[in-house]
Scaffold this motif. Structure first.
Motif, PDB file in Angstrom:
ATOM      1  N   TYR A   1       0.826  -1.170  -0.334  1.00  6.98           N
ATOM      2  CA  TYR A   1      -0.039  -0.050  -0.080  1.00  6.98           C
ATOM      3  C   TYR A   1       0.722   1.229   0.064  1.00  6.98           C
ATOM      4  O   TYR A   1       0.495   2.133  -0.680  1.00  6.98           O
ATOM      5  CB  TYR A   1      -0.986  -0.046   1.164  1.00  6.98           C
ATOM      6  CG  TYR A   1      -1.976   1.132   1.201  1.00  6.98           C
ATOM      7  CD1 TYR A   1      -2.871   1.344   0.412  1.00  6.98           C
ATOM      8  CD2 TYR A   1      -1.836   2.277   2.168  1.00  6.98           C
ATOM      9  CE1 TYR A   1      -3.881   2.403   0.528  1.00  6.98           C
ATOM     10  CE2 TYR A   1      -2.370   3.315   2.553  1.00  6.98           C
ATOM     11  CZ  TYR A   1      -3.531   3.318   1.363  1.00  6.98           C
ATOM     12  OH  TYR A   1      -4.454   4.469   1.566  1.00  6.98           O
ATOM     13  N   ARG A   2       1.925   1.305   0.763  1.00  7.83           N
ATOM     14  CA  ARG A   2       2.728   2.489   0.819  1.00  7.83           C
ATOM     15  C   ARG A   2       3.436   2.456  -0.461  1.00  7.83           C
ATOM     16  O   ARG A   2       3.722   3.704  -0.864  1.00  7.83           O
ATOM     17  CB  ARG A   2       3.779   2.116   2.078  1.00  7.83           C
ATOM     18  CG  ARG A   2       3.464   2.458   3.313  1.00  7.83           C
ATOM     19  CD  ARG A   2       4.125   2.198   4.473  1.00  7.83           C
ATOM     20  NE  ARG A   2       3.820   2.652   5.939  1.00  7.83           N
ATOM     21  CZ  ARG A   2       3.478   3.755   6.026  1.00  7.83           C
ATOM     22  NH1 ARG A   2       3.929   4.973   5.463  1.00  7.83           N
ATOM     23  NH2 ARG A   2       3.181   3.875   7.612  1.00  7.83           N
TER      24      ARG A   2
ATOM     25  N   ARG B   1       2.568   9.813  -5.602  1.00  2.00           N
ATOM     26  CA  ARG B   1       3.345  10.664  -5.248  1.00  2.00           C
ATOM     27  C   ARG B   1       4.318  11.209  -6.238  1.00  2.00           C
ATOM     28  O   ARG B   1       4.359  12.323  -6.588  1.00  2.00           O
ATOM     29  CB  ARG B   1       3.902  10.706  -3.905  1.00  2.00           C
ATOM     30  CG  ARG B   1       4.544  11.862  -3.167  1.00  2.00           C
ATOM     31  CD  ARG B   1       5.325  11.848  -1.979  1.00  2.00           C
ATOM     32  NE  ARG B   1       6.449  10.985  -2.203  1.00  2.00           N
ATOM     33  CZ  ARG B   1       7.726  11.701  -2.526  1.00  2.00           C
ATOM     34  NH1 ARG B   1       7.759  12.808  -2.834  1.00  2.00           N
ATOM     35  NH2 ARG B   1       8.866  10.807  -2.864  1.00  2.00           N
TER      36      ARG B   1
ATOM     37  N   LYS C   1       2.418   1.765  -3.438  1.00  2.00           N
ATOM     38  CA  LYS C   1       1.456   2.406  -4.405  1.00  2.00           C
ATOM     39  C   LYS C   1       1.380   3.808  -4.147  1.00  2.00           C
ATOM     40  O   LYS C   1       1.258   4.579  -5.156  1.00  2.00           O
ATOM     41  CB  LYS C   1       0.309   1.462  -4.025  1.00  2.00           C
ATOM     42  CG  LYS C   1      -0.942   2.119  -5.232  1.00  2.00           C
ATOM     43  CD  LYS C   1      -2.289   1.246  -4.997  1.00  2.00           C
ATOM     44  CE  LYS C   1      -3.321   1.668  -5.672  1.00  2.00           C
ATOM     45  NZ  LYS C   1      -4.557   1.076  -5.731  1.00  2.00           N
ATOM     46  N   ALA C   2       1.241   4.230  -2.805  1.00  2.00           N
ATOM     47  CA  ALA C   2       1.151   5.640  -2.500  1.00  2.00           C
ATOM     48  C   ALA C   2       2.186   6.299  -2.791  1.00  2.00           C
ATOM     49  O   ALA C   2       2.313   7.572  -3.540  1.00  2.00           O
ATOM     50  CB  ALA C   2       0.849   5.812  -1.081  1.00  2.00           C
ATOM     51  N   GLU C   3       3.536   5.745  -2.713  1.00  2.00           N
ATOM     52  CA  GLU C   3       4.564   6.592  -3.423  1.00  2.00           C
ATOM     53  C   GLU C   3       4.733   6.626  -4.559  1.00  2.00           C
ATOM     54  O   GLU C   3       5.160   7.758  -5.123  1.00  2.00           O
ATOM     55  CB  GLU C   3       5.932   5.726  -2.670  1.00  2.00           C
ATOM     56  CG  GLU C   3       7.074   6.250  -3.020  1.00  2.00           C
ATOM     57  CD  GLU C   3       7.594   7.606  -2.428  1.00  2.00           C
ATOM     58  OE1 GLU C   3       8.746   8.201  -2.808  1.00  2.00           O
ATOM     59  OE2 GLU C   3       6.869   8.149  -1.602  1.00  2.00           O
TER      60      GLU C   3
ATOM     61  N   LEU D   1      -3.490  14.218  -5.980  1.00  2.00           N
ATOM     62  CA  LEU D   1      -3.067  13.298  -4.966  1.00  2.00           C
ATOM     63  C   LEU D   1      -4.320  12.622  -4.125  1.00  2.00           C
ATOM     64  O   LEU D   1      -4.609  11.528  -4.019  1.00  2.00           O
ATOM     65  CB  LEU D   1      -2.169  13.681  -3.942  1.00  2.00           C
ATOM     66  CG  LEU D   1      -0.737  13.638  -4.604  1.00  2.00           C
ATOM     67  CD1 LEU D   1       0.087  14.625  -3.521  1.00  2.00           C
ATOM     68  CD2 LEU D   1      -0.351  12.141  -4.827  1.00  2.00           C
TER      69      LEU D   1
ATOM     70  N   LYS E   1      -6.472  10.507  -6.416  1.00  2.00           N
ATOM     71  CA  LYS E   1      -6.134   9.204  -6.572  1.00  2.00           C
ATOM     72  C   LYS E   1      -5.984   8.317  -5.441  1.00  2.00           C
ATOM     73  O   LYS E   1      -6.256   6.968  -5.478  1.00  2.00           O
ATOM     74  CB  LYS E   1      -4.690   9.350  -7.126  1.00  2.00           C
ATOM     75  CG  LYS E   1      -4.433   9.840  -8.556  1.00  2.00           C
ATOM     76  CD  LYS E   1      -3.056   9.935  -9.169  1.00  2.00           C
ATOM     77  CE  LYS E   1      -3.192  10.355 -10.829  1.00  2.00           C
ATOM     78  NZ  LYS E   1      -3.698   9.316 -11.547  1.00  2.00           N
ATOM     79  N   LEU E   2      -5.701   8.770  -4.182  1.00  2.00           N
ATOM     80  CA  LEU E   2      -5.617   8.154  -3.130  1.00  2.00           C
ATOM     81  C   LEU E   2      -7.096   7.819  -2.472  1.00  2.00           C
ATOM     82  O   LEU E   2      -7.169   6.549  -1.881  1.00  2.00           O
ATOM     83  CB  LEU E   2      -5.062   8.988  -1.787  1.00  2.00           C
ATOM     84  CG  LEU E   2      -3.337   9.036  -2.373  1.00  2.00           C
ATOM     85  CD1 LEU E   2      -3.022  10.205  -0.921  1.00  2.00           C
ATOM     86  CD2 LEU E   2      -2.671   7.840  -2.005  1.00  2.00           C
TER      87      LEU E   2
END
Length: 420
Positions: free
Chosen positions: A346-347, A354, A349-351, A382, A385-386
């Protein structure tokens, strides 16, 4: 992924069958490679001793039936030969079983310590073969720690019992005064050394040590005041031996009936006591049919060991309690480690989102777009998308009336306030 244990031991299989499924140390690593190649199992450890052969496998798709099938195929045994003797454990039961084995609770000699060294050796071989990853590493290291705690916190090690001590006790039934006999030890491994220690502790003075490598025999003989001989000298030296203890890694017997017959004849039929602690057997079974030769195998020692175990039984409950607690702790770690993978994904994907948003923002700035507008668009992009993935799933849960999933989603998204 599941943890599966498939194996047999002294309680489920006789010596003859245990010999057939034994993995010599030099064959274990190639066997692990074949297990990976044929079944695609990423993590596995093979534990094979005189009293047990067990496969510990971490697998996503294979069952105990697949693994036992491979075991039979590897040793060229039919299902009918193996099925009555095999046992299987899965997941939590498999974890507890390994901890019991490492602690000596599943041994013929309850609480014996030799098995821990054998488990460590099996683990080391599997690591060398590249068959140990994070799960197996954590599992076996935990088992070693549990075994140490059981030994330290309970009386499981009181009044030592082992195959070696049982062999010496049997020997004393024929030769009560060991100071008057000559003992021949064949082999130079840990079991032989332990037996020599027990013999000397009961008064033995005259000791011969035979080994294929004379240098290793000499080291052991010198350490305990004995004489070293080569295996090629067995026929010549055997007549002077009243007691013979054998435990080598030879795939074929090192002492045959004919050699023993000639020795007995030279001894004028004075009794000879022989104990074969090896798997496969070192001494031809036919020796047991001779009138003046008393041959015992590892299986014969079980009844002798049983008489020495009563003092240890009270410690079993304490040991089992430790294993119950520590296995639960390990399983909790396993469950948590599964979540760690999801968090990492998950992190990541978030990175990625970003970095994509920043790249686009930098391009806009270099093109002369107003900075405030770029920042606002960056934040808007952001946010969208999040929230896109969770929003889509919430809508799907709502349309399918999955109330429990919606409640869990609200917890994950920290939406703690009740809807009005």
């Amino acid at each position: 992924m599941s943890l599966i244990v498939c194996g047999l031991n002294h309680t489920t299989a006789n010596l003859n069958l245990r010999e057939k499924v034994h993995f010599p140390l030099d064959k274990t690593e190639p066997a692990l490679s074949e297990l990976r190649q044929k079944l695609g199992i990423p993590e596995a450890v093979i534990l094979s001793t005189c009293n047990r052969t067990e496969l510990y496998c971490r697998t996503e798709s294979h069952t105990a039936l697949n693994i036992s099938g491979w075991l039979g195929q590897y040793h060229q045994l039919s299902n009918t030969e193996l099925e009555h003797a095999l046992y299987h454990y899965k997941d939590s039961d498999a974890v507890k079983h390994l901890m019991r084995v490492a602690s000596g609770l599943d041994s013929m000699a309850l609480g014996e310590t030799q098995i821990l060294g054998q488990v460590k050796q099996a683990y080391s071989i599997a690591r060398q073969a590249g068959m140990v990853e994070s799960f197996m590493s954590r599992l076996f290291e935990c088992s070693f720690s549990v075994a140490k705690q059981v030994r330290t916190d309970t009386e499981i090690g009181a009044n030592p019992v082992s195959a070696a001590s049982a062999a010496v006790r049997l020997c004393q039934q024929i030769y009560p005064d060991l100071s008057k006999v000559t003992a021949l030890a064949i082999g130079a491994g840990e079991m032989i050394e332990l037996t020599i220690q027990h013999l000397l502790g009961q008064g033995l003075i005259n000791l011969l040590v035979a080994n294929r490598t004379v240098g290793r025999a000499a080291v052991l003989a010198n350490a305990y005041g004995g004489q070293a001989i080569a295996l090629t000298e067995l026929a010549e030296q055997l007549p002077q031996a009243d007691v013979v203890i054998s435990c080598t890694a030879s795939p074929v017997p090192v002492l045959g009936k004919g050699t023993v017959e000639r020795a007995i004849k030279i001894r004028k039929h004075k009794p000879m006591f022989l104990v074969d602690l090896a798997v496969p057997r070192d001494i031809e079974p036919e020796v047991s049919s001779m009138d003046d030769a008393y041959l015992y195998t590892i299986d014969d020692l079980e009844s002798v060991i049983a008489s020495n175990l009563k003092s240890r039984q009270t410690a079993v409950k304490s040991a089992e309690y430790i294993i119950e607690e520590e296995s639960a702790a390990f399983l909790e770690w396993e469950r948590a480690s599964g979540v760690v993978d999801s968090i990492r994904e998950y992190r990541e994907k978030a990175e990625q989102l970003r970095l994509q948003a920043i790249s686009k923002a930098l391009q806009q700035l270099s093109s002369g777009v107003d900075a405030q507008k770029v920042v606002e668009q960056l934040a808007h992009t952001l946010t969208n998308k999040l929230t896109h993935g969770p929003t889509t799933q919430l809508k799907k849960f709502g349309s399918e009336n999955h109330e429990q999933a919606i409640l869990i989603a609200r917890q994950l998204l920290e939406l703690n306030h009740e809807k009005e």
